[in-house]
Design a protein around this motif. Sequence first.
Motif, short mmCIF file in Angstrom:
data_model
loop_
_atom_site.label_atom_id
_atom_site.label_comp_id
_atom_site.label_asym_id
_atom_site.label_seq_id
_atom_site.Cartn_x
_atom_site.Cartn_y
_atom_site.Cartn_z
N LYS A 14 0.84 -1.20 0.00
CA LYS A 14 0.00 0.00 0.00
C LYS A 14 0.88 1.25 0.00
O LYS A 14 0.61 2.22 -0.72
N ALA A 15 1.95 1.25 0.79
CA ALA A 15 2.87 2.39 0.82
C ALA A 15 3.54 2.58 -0.54
O ALA A 15 3.69 3.72 -1.01
N GLU A 16 3.91 1.48 -1.19
CA GLU A 16 4.53 1.57 -2.52
C GLU A 16 3.53 2.10 -3.54
O GLU A 16 3.89 2.89 -4.42
N GLU A 17 2.28 1.70 -3.43
CA GLU A 17 1.24 2.20 -4.33
C GLU A 17 1.12 3.72 -4.22
O GLU A 17 1.05 4.42 -5.23
N VAL A 18 1.12 4.22 -3.00
CA VAL A 18 1.01 5.67 -2.79
C VAL A 18 2.27 6.38 -3.30
O VAL A 18 2.19 7.44 -3.91
N ARG A 19 3.45 5.77 -3.07
CA ARG A 19 4.69 6.38 -3.56
C ARG A 19 4.65 6.49 -5.09
O ARG A 19 5.04 7.50 -5.65
N TYR A 29 3.89 17.73 -12.54
CA TYR A 29 4.33 18.98 -11.90
C TYR A 29 3.39 19.48 -10.80
O TYR A 29 3.30 20.66 -10.55
N LEU A 30 2.72 18.54 -10.12
CA LEU A 30 1.86 18.90 -9.00
C LEU A 30 2.60 18.80 -7.67
O LEU A 30 2.13 19.31 -6.66
N ILE A 31 3.74 18.10 -7.68
CA ILE A 31 4.54 17.93 -6.48
C ILE A 31 6.00 17.78 -6.90
O ILE A 31 6.28 17.25 -7.98
N THR A 32 6.90 18.28 -6.07
CA THR A 32 8.34 18.09 -6.29
C THR A 32 8.87 17.35 -5.07
O THR A 32 8.82 17.87 -3.96
N ILE A 33 9.37 16.14 -5.30
CA ILE A 33 9.83 15.27 -4.22
C ILE A 33 11.35 15.22 -4.21
O ILE A 33 11.97 14.94 -5.23
N SER A 34 11.94 15.45 -3.03
CA SER A 34 13.38 15.30 -2.87
C SER A 34 13.73 13.85 -2.55
O SER A 34 14.76 13.35 -2.98
N ASP A 35 12.90 13.18 -1.77
CA ASP A 35 13.15 11.80 -1.37
C ASP A 35 11.82 11.16 -0.96
O ASP A 35 10.94 11.84 -0.43
N ILE A 131 -3.51 15.81 -2.28
CA ILE A 131 -4.31 15.13 -1.25
C ILE A 131 -5.50 14.42 -1.89
O ILE A 131 -5.83 13.30 -1.50
N LYS A 132 -6.12 15.03 -2.88
CA LYS A 132 -7.26 14.41 -3.57
C LYS A 132 -6.84 13.08 -4.20
O LYS A 132 -7.59 12.11 -4.19
N GLU A 133 -5.61 13.02 -4.72
CA GLU A 133 -5.14 11.81 -5.39
C GLU A 133 -4.73 10.69 -4.44
O GLU A 133 -4.77 9.53 -4.82
N ALA A 137 -6.34 6.13 -0.35
CA ALA A 137 -5.45 5.06 0.12
C ALA A 137 -5.48 4.94 1.64
O ALA A 137 -5.00 3.96 2.20
N GLY A 138 -6.02 5.96 2.30
CA GLY A 138 -6.07 5.93 3.76
C GLY A 138 -4.71 6.21 4.35
O GLY A 138 -3.93 6.96 3.80
N GLY A 139 -4.44 5.60 5.50
CA GLY A 139 -3.18 5.83 6.19
C GLY A 139 -3.37 6.74 7.38
O GLY A 139 -4.40 7.40 7.52
N VAL A 140 -2.36 6.75 8.23
CA VAL A 140 -2.38 7.58 9.44
C VAL A 140 -1.12 8.42 9.44
O VAL A 140 -0.01 7.90 9.28
N VAL A 141 -1.28 9.73 9.63
CA VAL A 141 -0.11 10.61 9.66
C VAL A 141 0.68 10.33 10.93
O VAL A 141 0.16 10.42 12.03
N LEU A 142 1.95 9.99 10.75
CA LEU A 142 2.84 9.71 11.88
C LEU A 142 3.57 10.97 12.31
O LEU A 142 3.65 11.29 13.48
N LYS A 143 4.08 11.72 11.34
CA LYS A 143 4.87 12.92 11.62
C LYS A 143 4.80 13.83 10.41
O LYS A 143 4.74 13.36 9.28
N THR A 144 4.80 15.12 10.65
CA THR A 144 4.82 16.07 9.54
C THR A 144 5.42 17.38 10.00
O THR A 144 5.36 17.72 11.18
N SER A 145 6.00 18.09 9.05
CA SER A 145 6.50 19.43 9.34
C SER A 145 5.65 20.49 8.64
O SER A 145 6.03 21.65 8.56
N LEU A 146 4.48 20.07 8.15
CA LEU A 146 3.55 21.01 7.52
C LEU A 146 3.01 21.97 8.57
O LEU A 146 2.98 21.65 9.76
#
Length: 167
Positions: A14-19, A29-35, A131-133, A137-146
């Motif tokens: 599931k995590a790989e699907e979201v990645r 060009y909706l997101i720029t990912i460093s890692d 977020i709409k996309e 997939a669900g999931g629980v936020v563990l940590k964020t710097s937003l």
Amino acid sequence: MSDLVAIVYPSEAKAEEVRQRLLKLQKEYLITISDAVIAVKTEQGGIKLNQLVNTTAMGAMTGSFWGLLIGVLFLNPILGVAVGAASGALGGALTDFGIDDSFMKSLSANLQTGNAALFVLIKHMTADKVIKEIKDAGGVVLKTSLDETKEKVLRDALASAAERPAA
């Protein structure tokens, strides 16, 4: 400045699907990912990191190139490739690119066995479209710097997917 988001999923698949969804959004060009790294808690209790970029392989490849080039100059290209690949692989293995590995492992230590955490280092994103996309997939936020408002929107979107009954 980059933002870090860590979301826990019930499985590595599931995590790989979201990645993969996020990487597709990056092409749009909706997101720029460093890692983007997936951390999985194994049966033995250890944490396995599934990196987006294999630094050991990249180091070996670039080391082979430079070793070949230097080997040609000194009339021994085969030895140059071997030494270059070995030193490049060692340098790549010692390089930490993106999110700090020890930070991800320490955060993932509290996961249940089999669960996976997706760590994403975001340079820029169009939050509402991303977020709409990924919200279904669900999931629980563990940590964020937003900031607090963006974090609340993300938590609410993921929680609404978890509350819907599975089809």
